[in-house]
Write an enzyme that holds these catalytic residues in place. Sequence first.
Site, PDB file in Angstrom:
ATOM      1  N   ASN A 100      43.761  28.686  41.036  1.00  0.00           N
ATOM      2  CA  ASN A 100      43.040  27.636  40.320  1.00  0.00           C
ATOM      3  C   ASN A 100      42.821  26.451  41.250  1.00  0.00           C
ATOM      4  O   ASN A 100      43.716  25.650  41.475  1.00  0.00           O
ATOM      5  CB  ASN A 100      43.841  27.212  39.080  1.00  0.00           C
ATOM      6  CG  ASN A 100      43.032  26.283  38.186  1.00  0.00           C
ATOM      7  OD1 ASN A 100      41.860  26.012  38.465  1.00  0.00           O
ATOM      8  ND2 ASN A 100      43.644  25.814  37.116  1.00  0.00           N
ATOM      9  N   ASN A 105      37.374  22.280  35.603  1.00  0.00           N
ATOM     10  CA  ASN A 105      36.489  23.277  34.981  1.00  0.00           C
ATOM     11  C   ASN A 105      37.234  24.212  34.020  1.00  0.00           C
ATOM     12  O   ASN A 105      36.637  25.091  33.414  1.00  0.00           O
ATOM     13  CB  ASN A 105      35.751  24.095  36.061  1.00  0.00           C
ATOM     14  CG  ASN A 105      36.717  24.868  36.955  1.00  0.00           C
ATOM     15  OD1 ASN A 105      37.867  25.091  36.601  1.00  0.00           O
ATOM     16  ND2 ASN A 105      36.233  25.288  38.110  1.00  0.00           N
ATOM     17  N   ASP A 106      38.560  24.025  33.877  1.00  0.00           N
ATOM     18  CA  ASP A 106      39.352  24.966  33.070  1.00  0.00           C
ATOM     19  C   ASP A 106      38.844  25.071  31.636  1.00  0.00           C
ATOM     20  O   ASP A 106      38.793  26.160  31.065  1.00  0.00           O
ATOM     21  CB  ASP A 106      40.827  24.534  33.033  1.00  0.00           C
ATOM     22  CG  ASP A 106      41.524  24.764  34.358  1.00  0.00           C
ATOM     23  OD1 ASP A 106      40.860  25.246  35.298  1.00  0.00           O
ATOM     24  OD2 ASP A 106      42.728  24.457  34.444  1.00  0.00           O
ATOM     25  N   GLY A 126      42.424  29.971  34.239  1.00  0.00           N
ATOM     26  CA  GLY A 126      41.861  28.839  34.980  1.00  0.00           C
ATOM     27  C   GLY A 126      41.510  29.096  36.440  1.00  0.00           C
ATOM     28  O   GLY A 126      41.009  28.208  37.127  1.00  0.00           O
ATOM     29  N   ASP A 128      39.435  30.198  39.728  1.00  0.00           N
ATOM     30  CA  ASP A 128      38.009  29.897  39.930  1.00  0.00           C
ATOM     31  C   ASP A 128      37.570  30.094  41.385  1.00  0.00           C
ATOM     32  O   ASP A 128      38.377  30.475  42.241  1.00  0.00           O
ATOM     33  CB  ASP A 128      37.707  28.459  39.457  1.00  0.00           C
ATOM     34  CG  ASP A 128      38.683  27.436  40.033  1.00  0.00           C
ATOM     35  OD1 ASP A 128      39.147  27.655  41.170  1.00  0.00           O
ATOM     36  OD2 ASP A 128      38.992  26.442  39.348  1.00  0.00           O
ATOM     37  N   ASP A 292      29.511  48.627  38.207  1.00  0.00           N
ATOM     38  CA  ASP A 292      30.455  48.988  37.149  1.00  0.00           C
ATOM     39  C   ASP A 292      29.944  50.200  36.367  1.00  0.00           C
ATOM     40  O   ASP A 292      28.738  50.413  36.254  1.00  0.00           O
ATOM     41  CB  ASP A 292      30.586  47.778  36.210  1.00  0.00           C
ATOM     42  CG  ASP A 292      31.656  47.973  35.165  1.00  0.00           C
ATOM     43  OD1 ASP A 292      32.816  48.222  35.537  1.00  0.00           O
ATOM     44  OD2 ASP A 292      31.337  47.881  33.958  1.00  0.00           O
ATOM     45  N   GLU A 321      31.239  52.674  40.405  1.00  0.00           N
ATOM     46  CA  GLU A 321      32.504  53.083  39.775  1.00  0.00           C
ATOM     47  C   GLU A 321      32.288  54.378  38.996  1.00  0.00           C
ATOM     48  O   GLU A 321      31.608  54.390  37.982  1.00  0.00           O
ATOM     49  CB  GLU A 321      32.994  51.992  38.822  1.00  0.00           C
ATOM     50  CG  GLU A 321      34.312  52.362  38.171  1.00  0.00           C
ATOM     51  CD  GLU A 321      34.577  51.645  36.851  1.00  0.00           C
ATOM     52  OE1 GLU A 321      35.750  51.523  36.473  1.00  0.00           O
ATOM     53  OE2 GLU A 321      33.605  51.220  36.168  1.00  0.00           O
TER      54      GLU A 321
HETATM   55 CA    CA Z   1      39.925  26.103  37.183  1.00  0.00          CA
END
Ligand code: CA
Length: 577
Positions: A100, A105-106, A126, A128, A292, A321
């Site tokens: 984090n 920005n959390d 959180g 980033d 994916d 994948e």
């Molecule tokens: Ca964050």
Amino acid sequence: MHAENIQQFKISLAPYPGVLMDTVKPSANNDVCYIQLKIQPNTASGVLTFNIEPKEKRSKALSNFTLNYELKAKRVKEQQAPGLSPNDVTYLIFPDRFCNGENDNDNENMQYRVKVDRGGLKSRHGGDLAGVKSKLDYLKDLGITALWLNPVQTNDQPEESFHGYAITDNYEIDPRFGSNKEYIELCGEMKRKRLKMIMDIIPNHIGDKHWMNQYFDTGWFNYKDTYVQTNFRAPTVADPHAAPSERALNVDGWFVTTMPDYNQRNPHIANYLDQLYLWWIEVANLSGYRIDTYPYPDQNYMNHLMDVLLSEYPYLTIFGETWVNHTTTQATFVKNNIKGFEKNKLPGVTDFSMCWAFQEACSKPFGWTEGLNRIYITQSEDFLYQDPNKNCTFIDNHDISRFYSIANEDIDAWKRGITLLLTTRGLPCIYYGTEILMTGKTEKSDAYVRFDFPGGWPGDPVNKFTTKGRTSKENEAWKWMQTLNKARATYPALGIGKTTQYSGINGVYTYFRHTENQRMMIVLCQVESSTEISMPRFAEMTQGYTKLKNIQTGEVIQINDKLTLAPKGSYVFELLK
Ligand SMILES: [Ca+2]
Ligand SMILES: [Ca+2]
């Protein structure tokens, strides 16, 4: 174009040299229409302006507006990031759980706001892009040369948005991870540090809170009116005996109730996805895509997408994948040598077949085809692929139990697995935390293999990004991996070299990686006591060489008739003249 009542408007394009508005097509949805532009080659970059005015001049509810649409210059070839080579080592990061770097920005104000809760298994923690950026030097020190981040596009979903696979805006980085600007800056910073970025993309589905699921046109999604779930039977794509209904269900059923399934046979969806994935390569200067759930979109479309991406960006690394149990089924999805499957164009797969072999070599007793011999058998099947070096190899990832747990927390077995991963063919990828012996099994939930990297959050009691924060055993593992990561880059033979293998005998398996100028010998031993192997067996490979240099210890020994191995020892030797 998606805007309220857009079909009540007349759309025109202000004159722009080289650009013509070809058609405006309506959709079954009043808020959606399709605009097709014809853009001549060599058209100058600049801003297109669309004038949008109500068809009914006297309408009071609707008023004129303009929309600007930028045509950007394409990056010149010299500035393009390169694709991956087999001498690269990729590191897979689960972005919410790695580091984090930015507290602000959390708790971004999303439509479906989820408060950060580090105690929750499936909540957001959180992590980033700023956190990833702050650890680039740590990763370089570990010998990493490429990153794959699990999806970082916006997942504005009320539940479990932390994993990233339910995208609600394909063109935007999730504000809780950062912004498009920050992502592009991260890619730029990585390029300066000679690190390559792989983006995780999902052409099969989106999150149900995506605008396209609210303002859809007929034919955009499979089973839009009645929920039908996929049977998750990826082998039906290749199975000559598959019931047609089961084959269709695999591709057209939804993954889960919150992930609407795109219908790639719809020309508008196909066009939308083509443009989306071209766009990200160009704006972020990507080195590759990890795709994916590859067996679940329409396969004709996926082959078309490979043509679109690789004709524009031939250097791009792409692996899909394909989570299956058998090498043969896995090989049908890529460029292969199997009659009947010549049309498939995916360059590489996430090599689950090799992953199961790596794991067995470190957790099951030795046998004729078991334990280390499972690697011997799996490598012998490489004739199925046009180029097995394009497969992404791995020993664990975000969906399966962590490798140290699979190896029963036996450091010697862990070293064997990491040595295999980093000295066999393919594009090796390490899951974050494997280097510090993180544990976790998926029996109860995938979330158990997605714990926070200790030290990634301000105030964490220990910081395992530093030598001081790690235990002596963790440092032993870390150093072991670092040496091999760096060897992968410095010894070309370990990446691009040919493989020559000898069947495992009495618990010991040996292979060579070699180029014209370089020869490496890898010896792996499952035996619990000290043992000897006979060197004349490898005479055709050792001819002309007199010494072996152990790349972990630097020790140089003469090539004699016998080579003594420590209990459960793993060795990577450079042959010297
Ligand atoms: Ca964050
Ligand atoms: Ca599908």
